[in-house]
Scaffold this active site. Structure first.
Site, PDB file in Angstrom:
ATOM      1  N   LYS A  23       0.946  -1.227   0.116  1.00 45.05           N
ATOM      2  CA  LYS A  23      -0.109   0.123   0.056  1.00 45.05           C
ATOM      3  C   LYS A  23       1.022   1.094  -0.113  1.00 45.05           C
ATOM      4  CE  LYS A  23      -2.985  -0.066   3.221  1.00 45.05           C
ATOM      5  NZ  LYS A  23      -3.818   0.260   4.439  1.00 45.05           N
ATOM      6  N   CYS A  41       0.054  14.927  -6.025  1.00 50.88           N
ATOM      7  CA  CYS A  41      -0.361  14.213  -7.164  1.00 50.88           C
ATOM      8  C   CYS A  41      -1.597  13.300  -6.355  1.00 50.88           C
ATOM      9  CB  CYS A  41       0.702  13.415  -7.635  1.00 50.88           C
ATOM     10  SG  CYS A  41       0.148  12.430  -8.922  1.00 50.88           S
ATOM     11  N   CYS A  43      -3.093  11.794  -9.301  1.00 53.05           N
ATOM     12  CA  CYS A  43      -3.396  11.005 -10.631  1.00 53.05           C
ATOM     13  C   CYS A  43      -2.685  10.038 -10.787  1.00 53.05           C
ATOM     14  CB  CYS A  43      -3.233  12.041 -11.783  1.00 53.05           C
ATOM     15  SG  CYS A  43      -1.553  12.501 -12.289  1.00 53.05           S
ATOM     16  N   CYS A  52       3.023  16.731  -7.329  1.00 55.00           N
ATOM     17  CA  CYS A  52       2.483  16.911  -8.450  1.00 55.00           C
ATOM     18  C   CYS A  52       3.690  17.423  -9.572  1.00 55.00           C
ATOM     19  CB  CYS A  52       1.344  17.795  -8.512  1.00 55.00           C
ATOM     20  SG  CYS A  52       0.926  18.254 -10.127  1.00 55.00           S
ATOM     21  N   HIS A  56      -0.589  15.236 -14.698  1.00 58.08           N
ATOM     22  CA  HIS A  56      -1.945  14.925 -14.809  1.00 58.08           C
ATOM     23  C   HIS A  56      -2.607  15.706 -16.018  1.00 58.08           C
ATOM     24  CE1 HIS A  56      -1.483  18.851 -12.605  1.00 58.08           C
ATOM     25  NE2 HIS A  56      -2.244  19.348 -13.314  1.00 58.08           N
TER      26      HIS A  56
END
Ligand code: FES
Length: 74
Positions: A23, A41, A43, A52, A56
């Site tokens: 995980k 992030c 995405c 990020c 995306h």
């Protein structure tokens, strides 16, 4: 023993980030952020995950999706 995870299939969201982990979990202390506004992030396409990097936008253009970052304020 490290389990090897399959690439994201139907219903999967993470194509390649830290697939060796069961995980993917990250913890950030807001007071340790270097900038007043830090984009994280959502995405799963960022080359600087968990931050990020703008990937995306390409994902959204290719798929018609509408994902964007989580902005964390210091
Ligand atoms: Fe994933 Fe921006 S790169 S949300």
């Amino acid at each position: 023993m490290v389990a090897v995870r399959a690439e994201a299939g139907v219903g999967g969201i993470n194509p390649s980030i830290r697939k060796e982990e069961a995980k993917v979990v990250d913890t950030v202390l807001a007071e340790e952020l270097s900038k007043p506004l830090t984009p994280y992030c959502r995405c799963w396409r960022s080359g600087t995950f968990p931050l990020c990097d703008g990937s995306h936008a390409k994902h959204n253009k290719e798929t018609g999706d509408n994902v964007g970052p989580l902005l964390v304020k210091k």
